[in-house]
Design a protein around this motif. Structure first.
Motif, mmCIF file in Angstrom:
data_model
loop_
_atom_site.group_PDB
_atom_site.id
_atom_site.type_symbol
_atom_site.label_atom_id
_atom_site.label_comp_id
_atom_site.label_asym_id
_atom_site.label_seq_id
_atom_site.Cartn_x
_atom_site.Cartn_y
_atom_site.Cartn_z
ATOM 1 N N ASN A 1 0.821 -1.216 0.000
ATOM 2 C CA ASN A 1 0.000 0.000 0.000
ATOM 3 C C ASN A 1 0.851 1.260 0.000
ATOM 4 O O ASN A 1 1.333 1.709 1.041
ATOM 5 N N THR A 2 1.041 1.830 -1.185
ATOM 6 C CA THR A 2 1.779 3.086 -1.343
ATOM 7 C C THR A 2 0.847 4.141 -1.921
ATOM 8 O O THR A 2 -0.295 3.862 -2.283
ATOM 9 N N SER A 3 1.359 5.385 -2.001
ATOM 10 C CA SER A 3 0.650 6.464 -2.667
ATOM 11 C C SER A 3 -0.767 6.594 -2.108
ATOM 12 O O SER A 3 -0.948 6.715 -0.905
ATOM 13 N N LEU A 4 -1.794 6.556 -2.966
ATOM 14 C CA LEU A 4 -3.164 6.736 -2.503
ATOM 15 C C LEU A 4 -3.616 5.612 -1.574
ATOM 16 O O LEU A 4 -4.427 5.837 -0.669
ATOM 17 N N ALA A 5 -3.114 4.406 -1.759
ATOM 18 C CA ALA A 5 -3.469 3.320 -0.847
ATOM 19 C C ALA A 5 -2.905 3.582 0.545
ATOM 20 O O ALA A 5 -3.544 3.261 1.560
ATOM 21 N N PHE A 6 -1.697 4.157 0.618
ATOM 22 C CA PHE A 6 -1.146 4.581 1.906
ATOM 23 C C PHE A 6 -2.050 5.622 2.544
ATOM 24 O O PHE A 6 -2.379 5.540 3.743
ATOM 25 N N TYR A 7 -2.458 6.632 1.772
ATOM 26 C CA TYR A 7 -3.335 7.677 2.317
ATOM 27 C C TYR A 7 -4.686 7.103 2.752
ATOM 28 O O TYR A 7 -5.295 7.584 3.713
#
Length: 583
Positions: A486-492
């Motif tokens: 989970n990076t980028s928008l998935a992190f957010y």
């Protein structure tokens, strides 16, 4: 495929197949007469495809072209690939070009010459400008001396002739030094030369796998070797222990800060045709494959002895097709990364493993209608427990996550963060070498709210959507399943879920970083001589107060063991279901 026959003039026959059913007209457009970008030359049906023969009076020209589909010529569907290219001979010849619709042109990389150092050093100056004068996160995690040492290493490499493969590795290592998930020698936006090297060769391992420490454990098998069953340990490849391969590859893998679990995830192979895996790219560059074969040393589950087998490497496309034919649940498109089901016990499970609406092999799903139907069924059925699974989500388009949270929270949270850049006026030397989405280069001249800080930043107010949701909010128990992917928008998405205390987060630490990430507007810088494209953000989000150098930590961390993979267990989902049972 090109075939040549001497003739008095330059005539080119273009043939294209794999045209979608229902197509009325197939055309071609290009930059050299008799082609133009404004109108189409119409191809005629020919065998399994369509063809046209054109005469080019301007021999020696660099032709760029694309095929198009249309009903009326002013409303065309373009191929979603880089422009195709053809060097027209200086002497008259007859040329036949065979192509497949919407498949990028594959170049013969065996004919590529090393790049001279005088040209590479011109490319280096562009990288140096990007790193020192523009990138918002250059000094977020690294000191000036560390950054300069990385630049010196790149300059040293570029002071000698380099193959395109060597140049790509050198640039990748430089950009990974910045520890930014959005900064790399790109996978998705490369030039035809680099794409032909890193994506289209039959040099991909014929299986998928996950890492467990230094152990490479097989998931799915696309080879002809039946010994490669789920849970098989790959001990060595061509005599090299896989742990050594992992350590050799690590410096080329970018991620946000110290989120090494995300780097490890990127060094796995999932085999999806619509996603690029770093291992697929870097393994053949670091360990060139001969004759499309590799020797594996393997250990099967429950055994202590190892055995050697030889497997044939594949193209990404062939591997994905084989996996889809052998494994019924293997996804073939991004749309298949979304699903909704009601589990036993009246538990709703919403799987959202992509937010990718733009670009290459994008989702086509009507995400608003999908979410509306799912939450309507949840509401009408009186379901009190909802599991949202984003474990394979790497990010994408903001509007998809915003739409999800319309059903989960009445308002947006207020984050203690700010936007920063390291420039006000965009470097002139880069302008002619970049492209990005949108037609308005708003980032050329910025208007920060402050003068440059002592740390070398300009500060900008963060703008957020503060509108209250007008949709019916789900009031039941919600469980979010997360992972290092989970990076980028998935992190957010994970960060907002936890910040607003919307439920219980279960699984693994995310990618991204609690100190915030560089993102938003991404530019694509193409180095003119090596033809390497670099993804780089122009602005970064920064937490106003120092945070742990980690991703978002779940409320319940669930370790995954190789035995779980071997047995086909989903222990993260099991944990969520067990927690629901307790409640």
């Amino acid at each position: 495929m090109l075939s040549f026959t001497l003739n008095a003039q330059t005539e080119v026959t273009f043939f294209v197949e794999d045209i979608p059913e229902g197509t009325e007209n197939v055309g071609i457009r290009g930059n050299t007469a008799p082609l133009s970008w404004e109108s189409s030359a119409v191809l005629q049906p020919s065998g399994t495809g369509y063809s046209i023969q054109l005469t080019f009076p301007q021999s020696g020209a660099d032709l760029e072209y694309k095929f198009v589909l249309f009903e009326r010529d002013n409303d065309v569907i373009w191929e979603n690939t880089p422009n195709r290219s053809l060097k027209l001979p200086a002497t008259g010849e007859l040329i036949t070009v065979n192509a497949k619709w919407n498949r990028e042109q594959v170049l013969d990389i065996s004919k590529l010459e090393p790049i001279p150092p005088e040209l590479l050093l011109e490319d280096y100056k562009l990288v140096e400008t990007l790193v020192l004068d523009l990138h918002p996160g250059t000094y977020r995690y690294k000191s000036k001396s560390e950054i300069q040492a990385a630049l010196d290493r790149l300059k040293g490499a570029f002071s000698e002739p380099q193959t395109h493969q060597q140049a790509y590795l050198a640039v990748s290592r430089m950009m990974a030094t910045l520890q930014c998930d959005h900064t790399k020698a790109g996978f998705n936006n490369q030039t035809p030369i680099i794409n032909s090297i890193i994506h289209y060769q039959p040099d991909k391992l014929p299986f998928t796998f996950r890492w467990f420490g230094d152990e490479m454990i097989l998931k799915e098998n696309a080879s002809q070797q039946n010994e490669l069953q789920r849970g098989t340990e790959i001990v060595a490849i061509n005599g090299i222990p896989v742990g050594d391969i992992k350590r050799e590859m690590l410096p080329y893998i970018g991620a946000d800060g110290a989120t090494d679990k995300n780097r490890e995830y990127k060094m796995e192979i999932n085999g999806y045709d619509f996603r690029y895996n770093a291992f697929d790219i870097f393994f053949p560059l670091l360990y060139p494959i001969e004759n499309n074969q590799v020797q594996l040393e393997i250990r099967q589950p429950g055994e202590t002895d190892t055995k050697a087998i030889t497997v044939t490497t594949l193209t990404r496309e062939d591997r994905s097709a084989l996996l889809a034919s052998r494994y019924p649940d293997f996804p073939e498109t991004r749309d298949e990364m979304w699903s909704f089901e009601i589990l036993p016990g009246e538990i709703a499970k919403l799987t959202l493993n992509s937010f990718g609406l733009m670009g290459w092999k994008a989702m086509t799903i009507d995400y608003k209608a999908f979410l509306d139907a799912a939450f309507s069924e949840i509401r009408n059925s009186g379901i009190s427990n909802l599991i949202i699974d984003i474990r394979e989500n790497n990010g994408g388009n903001d509007e998809m996550a915003i739409e999800l949270f319309e059903y989960l929270a009445r308002t947006m949270p207020a984050y203690d963060r700010e936007g920063r850049t390291r420039y006000k006026s965009f470097p002139e030397s880069l302008k002619s070498h970049i492209r990005t989405w949108g037609d308005n280069p708003w980032y050329y001249e910025l208007k920060p709210k402050t003068a440059m800080t002592e740390e070398g930043y300009y500060i900008f107010e963060e703008e957020g959507n503060r509108k209250k949701s007008k949709k019916p909010i789900y009031e039941g128990n919600t469980y979010l399943l997360t992972s290092p992917a989970n990076t980028s928008l998935a992190f957010y998405t994970a960060l907002r879920f936890k910040t607003q205390n919307l439920g219980v987060m279960i699984g693994g630490e995310t990618g991204g970083n609690l100190n915030d990430i560089n993102g938003g507007q991404i530019i694509f810088l193409t180095l003119p001589h090596s033809q390497i494209e670099i993804d780089s953000p122009v602005m970064g989000g920064f937490s106003r107060e120092p945070q742990p150098n980690t991703g978002v930590m779940p409320d319940i961390v669930v370790p995954i063991k190789k035995e779980d993979l071997q047995q086909g267990r989903d222990v993260v989902l099991e944990q969520a279901l067990a927690l629901i049972q307790k409640r």
